[in-house]
Design an enzyme around this catalytic site. Structure first.
Site, short mmCIF file in Angstrom:
data_model
loop_
_atom_site.label_atom_id
_atom_site.label_comp_id
_atom_site.label_asym_id
_atom_site.label_seq_id
_atom_site.Cartn_x
_atom_site.Cartn_y
_atom_site.Cartn_z
N GLY A 28 0.85 -1.19 0.00
CA GLY A 28 0.00 0.00 0.00
C GLY A 28 0.88 1.23 0.00
N CYS A 72 5.52 -5.75 1.49
CA CYS A 72 5.75 -4.30 1.41
C CYS A 72 5.11 -3.58 2.60
CB CYS A 72 5.27 -3.78 0.04
SG CYS A 72 5.89 -2.14 -0.32
N TYR A 73 4.08 -2.77 2.38
CA TYR A 73 3.42 -2.12 3.52
C TYR A 73 2.97 -3.16 4.54
CZ TYR A 73 0.13 0.67 6.25
OH TYR A 73 -0.53 1.29 7.28
N HIS A 131 7.90 -7.45 -3.98
CA HIS A 131 6.58 -7.90 -4.44
C HIS A 131 6.69 -9.24 -5.18
CE1 HIS A 131 4.22 -4.27 -3.52
NE2 HIS A 131 5.40 -3.67 -3.61
N GLU A 160 4.33 -10.97 -6.19
CA GLU A 160 3.19 -11.15 -7.09
C GLU A 160 3.43 -10.58 -8.48
OE1 GLU A 160 3.48 -9.08 -4.64
OE2 GLU A 160 2.31 -7.26 -4.84
N SER A 213 -24.29 -10.89 -25.08
CA SER A 213 -23.75 -9.71 -25.75
C SER A 213 -22.86 -10.10 -26.92
CB SER A 213 -22.90 -8.92 -24.75
OG SER A 213 -21.75 -9.67 -24.45
N GLY A 214 -22.52 -11.37 -27.00
CA GLY A 214 -21.54 -11.75 -28.01
C GLY A 214 -20.14 -11.83 -27.43
N GLY A 215 -19.98 -11.34 -26.21
CA GLY A 215 -18.66 -11.38 -25.58
C GLY A 215 -18.46 -12.69 -24.82
N VAL A 216 -17.26 -12.80 -24.25
CA VAL A 216 -16.89 -14.02 -23.55
C VAL A 216 -17.75 -14.22 -22.30
CG1 VAL A 216 -14.95 -15.25 -22.51
CG2 VAL A 216 -14.52 -13.43 -24.14
N ASP A 217 -17.90 -13.14 -21.52
CA ASP A 217 -18.46 -13.29 -20.18
C ASP A 217 -19.90 -13.79 -20.22
OD1 ASP A 217 -16.06 -12.10 -19.74
OD2 ASP A 217 -16.90 -10.12 -19.31
N SER A 218 -20.73 -13.15 -21.04
CA SER A 218 -22.13 -13.58 -21.02
C SER A 218 -22.27 -14.97 -21.64
CB SER A 218 -23.02 -12.55 -21.72
OG SER A 218 -22.68 -12.42 -23.07
N LYS A 273 -11.05 -12.32 -15.64
CA LYS A 273 -11.31 -12.59 -17.05
C LYS A 273 -10.59 -13.87 -17.54
CE LYS A 273 -12.81 -10.53 -20.99
NZ LYS A 273 -14.06 -9.79 -21.01
#
Ligand code: XMP
Length: 532
Positions: free
Chosen positions: A65, A92-93, A181, A183, A236-241, A387
């Site tokens: 942070g 870190c923090y 870090h 990560e 929607s045509g996207g991946v998520d839906s 995602k």
């Protein structure tokens, strides 16, 4: 709702809980842990130790942070967290806070470290670092303060030229701390270090993989929706839906109806692919509503980007609402009770203790504008996924790779990729140019490394050119291609000149109305990814 079976919680039973202390990396830490095969979630840093214990964590990580531990208002962690007996890793923090809380000392020694830094591991690297990588290794640092005295009982396990205490641990109390870090990818052995903490030290379960995620999502959806009521999903045509719809279809079969509102602002081939995949291949019922004329009529002559967005957003809701009402009216008598949304983890603002699957919210709070008498309960099966994870689930349920790996695409579609008003002719131009760009980027093998790549039509600009033996006076197309991790920041993608050259000659040669191709070399900030 009918009496529902209790939701299974198996793969989330012993999470690695990341306390968010204001760093930009808390989510990234959780994601790295999940990439290592263990469920991890982010909670607010101020969570009570009791509340935290009630989550049955297998390990706790304190994020970095920007604050200084002595600053008024700096994020605080309940000191009882260090006495729970659960392994804690401070980063870190998080390390500095841990040191101070346990009686060590933190100060600003005047030397900040940012970016790649050489870490020297001590003779005794402790349980966390011993034997990982070389004695000297590259780590990524970003700090001004540093721990200047480790807490009593702790051993110092690494240093850098500027920071004598770059890592410490108190294995008896299961407390570990690193100033760097682990990560971020620039830390050479970051992943191994996190893996050792999570699996070797904390013995967290390793069962977070697409198959388990699917099984659990399906069970949770069944528990939520019970055995009556129709479930609607706006594709929607996207991946998520698409992934969300597939999971819900597995759970409830034909009680799901997908509504695909085609606003006419999609990319080439997209509408056909969605319907062919969902309906044709997986037998998920899809109502395809071609509303492109209605959208074009409402968009005629509108130049202002915000107006365009509002018109597209509102019209989308109106069309969806009409279809939902029609399905309710003409359906099998089952009331429409649920609405599926492909909300991702990145869309959710984390808070401690959230059960994270679905919330009983009046639909109009979420999808803006559904009528009050249609109180739909949201079903959000991707709510805890990033995602990339949603994509892996999509692959595991059998969605085709070109749909799963589709780049993000804004709801308002090509409507905000025409600078100027939208009409059918302009859509033809930007769509054809986009299709060429996509084909050539894929051909050059760059489609997975570039976050987004698309074309923008400067519809109100024309310039002089010459083609064949004739003078042309036509529009420029802009190539916008960016690399990014999360769309919050982005850099312009370095597409090789050969590929750019092919893209440019193909667009000018094949798309009527274009005689010039430009490349946008602006990062975000200061630019945004989209032009409008
Ligand atoms: P900007 O242009 O703000 O875009 O840098 C960031 C990311 O968001 C996408 N985007 C949208 N997505 N509805 C969406 O669903 C929208 O109105 C919208 N506007 C921008 C954009 O494509 C990029 O991935």
């Amino acid at each position: 709702m009918t009496a529902a079976a209790p939701a299974p919680t198996s793969i989330r039973e012993h999470p690695v809980v990341v306390l968010d202390l204001g760093g930009q990396y808390a989510r990234l830490i959780a994601r790295r842990v999940r990439d290592l095969g263990t469920y991890s979630e982010v909670v607010r840093g101020s969570i009570d130790a009791d509340e935290l214990l009630a989550m049955h964590p297998s390990a706790i990580i304190l994020s970095g942070g920007p604050a200084s531990v002595y600053e008024p208002g700096a994020p605080q962690v309940d000191p009882d967290v260090f006495g729970l007996g659960v392994p804690v890793l401070g980063i870190c923090y998080g390390m500095q806070f841990m040191a101070k809380a346990l009686g060590g000392e933190v100060s600003r020694n005047g030397v900040a470290e940012y970016g790649g830094t050489h870490l020297h591991r001590a003779d005794d690297g402790g349980r966390l670092l011993d034997g990982i990588g070389e004695r000297e290794q590259l780590v990524w640092m970003s700090h001004r303060d540093a721990v200047t005295r480790a807490p009593a009982g702790a051993i110092v396990t690494a240093s850098t030229d500027q920071t004598p205490i770059a890592a410490f641990e108190d294995p008896a109390r299961r407390l570990f701390a690193v100033q760097f870090h682990p990560e971020v990818v620039h830390t050479a052995h970051g992943e191994t270090i996190l893996d050792r903490f999570v699996h070797a030290i904390a013995q967290a379960p390793a069962n977070w993989d697409p198959e388990h995620v699917i099984d659990e999502a399906v069970a949770r959806i069944r528990a939520q929706v019970g055995d009556s009521g129709r479930v609607l999903c706006a594709l929607s045509g996207g991946v998520d839906s698409s992934v969300a719809a597939m999971l819900v279809h597995r759970a409830v079969g034909d009680r799901l109806t997908c509504v695909f509102v085609d606003h006419g602002l999609l990319r080439e081939g997209e509408a056909e692919q969605v319907v062919a995949t969902m309906d044709g291949r997986f037998h998920v019922p899809v109502v395809h509503v071609d509303a492109s004329d209605r959208f074009l009529e409402l968009l005629a002559g509108v130049e202002d980007p915000e107006r365009k967005r509002v018109i597209i957003g509102e019209t989308f809701i109106r069309v969806f609402e009409q279809e939902a009402a029609r399905i309710q009216r003409e359906g099998d008598g089952e009331p429409v009770r649920f609405l599926v949304q492909g909300t991702l983890y990145s869309d959710v603002i984390e808070s401690g203790g959230e059960d994270g699957v679905a919330s009983n919210i009046k639909s109009h709070h979420n999808v803006g504008g559904l009528p009050d008498d249609m109180e739909l309960e949201l079903v959000e099966p991707l709510r805890l996924l990033f995602k990339d994870e949603a994509r892996r689930v999509g692959e595991a349920v059998g969605l085709p790779p070109d749909l799963v790996w589709r780049q993000p695409f804004p709801g308002p579609g090509l409507g905000i990729r025409i600078v100027g008003s939208v009409d059918a002719e302009r859509l033809r131009i930007v769509r054809a140019a986009d299709a060429i760009l996509r084909a050539e980027v894929a051909e050059a093998g760059l489609d997975r490394s570039i976050w987004q790549y698309f074309t923008v039509l400067l519809a109100d600009v024309r310039s002089v050119g010459v083609q064949g033996d004739a003078r042309t006076y036509a529009h420029p197309i802009v190539i916008r291609a960016v690399t990014s991790d999360d769309a919050m920041t982005a850099d312009w993608a370095r597409i090789p000149y050969e590929a750019l050259s092919r893209i440019s000659s193909r667009i000018v040669g094949e798309v009527d109305g274009v005689n010039r191709v430009l490349v946008d070399v602006t990062s975000k900030p200061p630019g945004t990814i989209e032009w409008e």
